[in-house]
Design a protein around this motif. Structure first.
Motif, PDB file in Angstrom:
ATOM      1  N   GLY A  58      -2.595   3.030  -6.272  1.00 21.71           N
ATOM      2  CA  GLY A  58      -2.207   1.998  -5.327  1.00 21.71           C
ATOM      3  C   GLY A  58      -0.760   1.557  -5.422  1.00 21.71           C
ATOM      4  O   GLY A  58      -0.295   0.754  -4.600  1.00 21.71           O
ATOM      5  N   THR A  59      -0.024   2.066  -6.393  1.00 22.37           N
ATOM      6  CA  THR A  59       1.394   1.714  -6.536  1.00 22.37           C
ATOM      7  C   THR A  59       2.188   2.220  -5.331  1.00 22.37           C
ATOM      8  O   THR A  59       2.037   3.376  -4.927  1.00 22.37           O
ATOM      9  N   LEU A  60       3.026   1.350  -4.755  1.00 25.66           N
ATOM     10  CA  LEU A  60       3.879   1.728  -3.624  1.00 25.66           C
ATOM     11  C   LEU A  60       5.331   1.796  -4.097  1.00 25.66           C
ATOM     12  O   LEU A  60       5.877   0.808  -4.575  1.00 25.66           O
ATOM     13  N   ARG A 100       1.637  -5.189   2.718  1.00 31.72           N
ATOM     14  CA  ARG A 100       2.615  -4.682   1.736  1.00 31.72           C
ATOM     15  C   ARG A 100       3.423  -3.527   2.319  1.00 31.72           C
ATOM     16  O   ARG A 100       4.586  -3.315   1.952  1.00 31.72           O
ATOM     17  N   LEU A 101       2.811  -2.743   3.220  1.00 27.72           N
ATOM     18  CA  LEU A 101       3.525  -1.606   3.808  1.00 27.72           C
ATOM     19  C   LEU A 101       4.603  -2.054   4.800  1.00 27.72           C
ATOM     20  O   LEU A 101       5.488  -1.267   5.141  1.00 27.72           O
ATOM     21  N   GLY A 102       4.502  -3.269   5.263  1.00 28.76           N
ATOM     22  CA  GLY A 102       5.591  -3.824   6.066  1.00 28.76           C
ATOM     23  C   GLY A 102       5.388  -3.733   7.557  1.00 28.76           C
ATOM     24  O   GLY A 102       4.450  -3.112   8.062  1.00 28.76           O
ATOM     25  N   THR A 103       6.301  -4.348   8.269  1.00 28.59           N
ATOM     26  CA  THR A 103       6.223  -4.434   9.729  1.00 28.59           C
ATOM     27  C   THR A 103       7.085  -3.397  10.431  1.00 28.59           C
ATOM     28  O   THR A 103       7.065  -3.304  11.663  1.00 28.59           O
ATOM     29  N   ARG A 153      -4.246   1.492   9.885  1.00 22.05           N
ATOM     30  CA  ARG A 153      -4.361   0.201  10.570  1.00 22.05           C
ATOM     31  C   ARG A 153      -2.985  -0.310  11.020  1.00 22.05           C
ATOM     32  O   ARG A 153      -2.823  -0.804  12.144  1.00 22.05           O
ATOM     33  N   ALA A 154      -1.998  -0.186  10.154  1.00 15.02           N
ATOM     34  CA  ALA A 154      -0.680  -0.747  10.469  1.00 15.02           C
ATOM     35  C   ALA A 154       0.182   0.188  11.316  1.00 15.02           C
ATOM     36  O   ALA A 154       1.251  -0.205  11.777  1.00 15.02           O
ATOM     37  N   VAL A 186      -7.687  -3.663   2.502  1.00 11.47           N
ATOM     38  CA  VAL A 186      -6.914  -2.892   3.478  1.00 11.47           C
ATOM     39  C   VAL A 186      -5.892  -3.791   4.165  1.00 11.47           C
ATOM     40  O   VAL A 186      -4.721  -3.408   4.342  1.00 11.47           O
ATOM     41  N   THR A 187      -6.309  -4.998   4.530  1.00  8.91           N
ATOM     42  CA  THR A 187      -5.390  -5.936   5.191  1.00  8.91           C
ATOM     43  C   THR A 187      -4.229  -6.299   4.280  1.00  8.91           C
ATOM     44  O   THR A 187      -3.060  -6.331   4.708  1.00  8.91           O
TER      45      THR A 187
END
Length: 832
Positions: A108-110, A48-51, A75-76, A42-43
């Motif tokens: 899981g591909t983004l 990978r999803l970014g800030t 989480r993000a 998850v972390t």
């Protein structure tokens, strides 16, 4: 741990993942994942999803990658639009409507479409869920992190979820009910058995048992599937409770499952909810499920109900005022969104008007009595008939849609014209709504029914469904079942076992059904006729598969008769038939039916063996030499007297003894709780006789042979490879030496037949040969009865001719008995 983006905060059930450390978080078919390992994934995905906060669309499935993306987005602090992957048209529609910044696939591909969000995203927004099943409606529910956390806490509280619990993902995660199972179990550090398998798939139960699952969640259709697969026999000892939501389940079915749970030691939680309340609003305490099955129960912890008076509903003098059910609580949604602009909105609603009409009973339980709106819940999906009409309008079709929630049917009336083909319309609606095609009834009419005001007449549409039932491709199959079983009352909701089918009628039914369908569905004898599909048309295939038990019955009777006539000497067929009889006994009689129905079914099948046997042996005693009327009592084997009919006698003894045994409620419950261990216990008792542990060799050999029956019974109840290996080992260890020295061929036949029963469900063969095997298998008992009188008439001419004549005569006698049985079945009313 990756921190949430500024202005956002992750739900506690996500932040607490590392706290549970090495506890098992996820069980997969090929292994397991600890909370520590899940947290690491998850972390990594959150990074990978970014800030920069972005809108993420997840085409969710019950995969580990989908679960990780879901938790990582929470989480993000990235708002997540969680949608089904299929149908593709609905997915494309939502992508077009909301223009997500990132698209996440089930593997899981983004797919990043932009680095900065194109949308104004409210700080409280965490999740977007559809309210209308998978119709592709742009109207979605906006949920906050508080919504998700509070509902998870409430559910974990009233269900009493423990850290050693393990729940199966029997419902998809993009469905709020399925998602609530995930959230509430992660909150308590419990485990998830992550699978997309249906409860009707044997592999699901193998996984569930191996993982020591403790809970299952289901919509009403799930419970229908559980009925069909014989859930009472499959229920593992680790099960603690079942939960049911997603639509009203018939009260009688609720009460039946509550009673089953009481007997087997687990609870049933009936629940009520909507996506707009994150998932749950009410639950029925399990100790009230049997006595108050029509109630939705009490509000969940932290929630409350009130009744908004509804002028059109009136008042029930006995129970109280009926009004619209209005819910308040921390799990009430922020509001709806119908496009990207709505994602900037904060809270727009403070309470939820459910659209359901309800009343509060004197015992403090709420009951839903109807709906104000036209939304339907079918197969656990919330269907908006208006959206279905719009869908068809997009294809140039004018329509009116209504439905019957109790029957699980969406009724579509379509105006006749170009493209108004019932099959095409059914496919369009089924794919657009995510419903099975069989639940969509289509009626093509010259004109749509309308009221005097010109508005659509939806009552008339519902009446079409009641009057005509829509297209019924299963009608021919109903006629087939009626003909074979002699039952004039067959409907498409009946199954072979439910109609009283047994091993004597099974072979004929299976062969005719395969001829009609072109294939034989797995566990067809447990499925309702509506699930079998339409009879096929076109060319017939030359090769088919035939069930192994049918082949073994045919081969065994040929070996028995041929050996008696001395065409050849290959013994072992009768003892193998005892094992096959135990196998069929377990399949056709030990179902999830109530105790009284099982006993009646057992007695009926015993009589179908007893009556023709006594009749034939009586005729043999009266008109031929070498037989007497004492043999017609079927008692010789019990008294130690040698008998040509020992196999029939022993089979009748076994069936009568088991009927008596299972008539004891405590033993009936024991068999249902331990469907595999129960026959093993009987096998152990039989082996005590076989090995003369208690001096049992004083008993007649025919009686001692009883142990073959529970061996076959255990073969039918073996659910995983471990159990199958145990049955195989029992055969390999106990059959050798039973018949004395020099009988290795007989022993090999019995062992090989048992192994085939355990490991090979069906065998391929030419259609003509399969029909011949089926004919012989269906007449096995009758051939056994008659061949003693038939073959001496031809043996002096040719042993082969005597063999053929014996088989033909037995088949003819079986056909005669079947016709007589059907005749009296049709004339005798069912008084059960």
């Amino acid at each position: 741990m990756h921190p949430p983006l500024p202005g956002t905060k992750a739900p506690q059930f996500v932040d607490s993942l590392p706290i549970h450390a090495d506890r098992t978080a996820v069980v997969l078919p090929n292994g397991a994942l600890s909370y520590r390992e899940l947290n690491e994934r998850v972390t990594e995905t959150a990074l990978r999803l970014g800030t920069e906060r972005r809108l993420v669309l997840l085409a969710g499935a019950d995969t580990l990658d989908s679960l990780v993306v879901y938790l990582a987005a929470l989480r993000a602090g990235h708002p997540l639009l969680l949608v089904p992957q299929e149908p593709a048209a609905s997915l494309r529609s939502l992508v077009a409507a909301y223009d997500p910044d990132v698209i996440a696939l089930p593997d899981g591909t983004l797919r990043e479409r932009r680095l900065l969000s194109a949308h104004d995203l409210h700080p409280d927004l965490a999740l977007l869920l559809s309210t209308s099943g998978s119709t592709g409606s742009p109207k979605v529910v906006r949920l906050s992190r508080e919504n998700l956390q509070s509902n998870a806490e409430a559910i974990a509280d009233y269900l009493g979820i423990r850290e050693d619990d393990r729940a199966a993902t029997t419902l998809p995660m993009y469905y709020c009910y399925g998602l609530s199972v995930i959230n509430s179990h992660l909150l308590r550090g419990a485990g998830l058995i992550l699978t997309g398998l249906s409860v009707s798939d044997p592999r699901f139960w193998e996984l569930f048992r191996a993982a020591e699952g403790t809970s299952l969640a289901g919509v009403p259709y799930t419970f229908d599937l559980l009925d069909r697969v014989g859930f009472a026999d499959l229920c593992p000892p680790s099960l603690r409770y079942l939960t049911q939501a997603g639509g009203r389940m018939p009260p009688e079915q609720v009460a039946r499952y509550a009673e089953l749970g009481r007997r087997q030691g687990w609870d049933l939680f009936v629940m009520y909810g909507q996506t707009e309340a994150t998932a749950r609003m009410a639950y029925l305490p399990p100790d009230l499920a049997a006595s108050r099955p029509q109630a939705i129960g009490v509000p969940i912890p932290g929630g409350s109900f009130r009744l908004e008076p509804d002028p059109g509903s009136g008042e029930d003098g006995e129970i109280g005022e009926i009004g619209e059910l209005v819910y308040s609580g921390p799990n009430v949604m922020l509001g709806y969104a119908e496009g990207p602009a709505d994602l900037a909105l904060g809270r727009t609603v403070t309470e939820l008007r459910t659209g359901d009409l309800a009343r509060l009973a004197p015992d403090g339980l709420y009951e839903v009595v109807g709906r104000r709106g036209r939304f339907l819940k079918i197969y656990g999906l919330r269907i908006d008939p208006r959206r279905v009409e719009e869908l068809l309008a997009g294809h140039g079709l004018a329509s009116c849609c209504a439905g019957d929630e109790d029957d699980g049917v969406l009724i579509v009336a379509v105006a006749d014209g170009p493209g108004a083909d019932a099959g095409r319309v059914r496919l369009l609606v089924a794919e657009g709504c995510g419903l099975p095609a069989r639940s969509v009834q289509v009626h093509v009419l010259p004109d749509l029914p309308r009221l005097a005001t010109g508005k659509p007449d939806y009552q008339a549409v519902r009446a079409l469904g009641r009057a005509h039932g829509g297209p019924e491709p299963s009608a021919d199959l109903c006629a087939l079942y009626s003909r074979v079983l002699g039952r004039p009352d067959v409907t498409e909701d009946n199954s072979f076992v439910g109609l009283g089918g047994d091993s004597l009628s099974y072979v004929e039914m299976s062969l005719q059904l395969e001829a009609a369908l072109g294939r034989l569905p797995r566990n067809w004898h447990l499925l309702p006729i509506r699930e079998l599909g339409a009879p096929r048309t076109g060319r017939r295939r030359r090769w088919h598969r035939i069930e192994t038990g049918v082949v073994l019955r045919a081969v065994s009777i040929v070996l028995i008769v041929g050996s008696h006539i001395h065409v050849f000497t290959v013994r072992g067929g009768a003892h193998l038939l005892l094992a096959v009889a135990g196998f069929n006994f377990a399949r056709f009689h030990l179902t999830g039916a109530p105790w009284g129905e099982r006993r009646r079914h057992l007695l009926d099948s015993t009589l179908r063996i007893l009556v023709p046997s006594v009749a034939w042996i009586t005729l043999a005693a009266l008109f031929t030499d070498g037989y007497d009327l004492f043999q017609a009592t079927l008692l010789p084997s019990l008294t130690g007297r040698n008998s040509n009919y020992w196999f029939v006698e022993v089979l009748v003894y076994i069936l009568l003894a088991l009927t008596a045994l299972l008539s004891v409620p405590a033993l009936d419950r024991a068999e249902r709780r331990a469907p595999f261990a129960f026959p093993l216990a009987l096998l152990a008792a039989g082996l005590a006789l076989r090995y003369d542990v208690l001096g049992a060799r004083a008993l007649p050999d025919a009686i001692v042979a009883f142990w073959m029956f529970p061996l076959g019974w255990a073969a039918a109840k073996a659910r995983d490879d471990r159990q199958r290996l145990l049955v195989t080992g029992a055969a390999l260890l106990t059959v050798p030496g039973y018949f004395g020295t020099g009988e290795w061929v007989r022993e090999v036949i019995i062992i090989a037949g048992t192994v085939l029963l355990v490991w090979v469900p069906s065998l391929p063969g030419p259609a003509a040969l399969n029909r011949l095997a089926g004919t012989l298998a269906g007449a096995t008992m009758y051939i056994y009865l008659t061949h003693w009188q038939v073959y001496p008439l031809f043996d002096g001419y040719s042993p082969v001719l005597a063999l053929i004549a014996s088989l033909v005569a037995g088949v003819a006698f079986g056909t005669f008995v079947a016709r007589v049985t059907r005749h009296f079945s049709r004339r005798s009313p069912d008084l059960s």
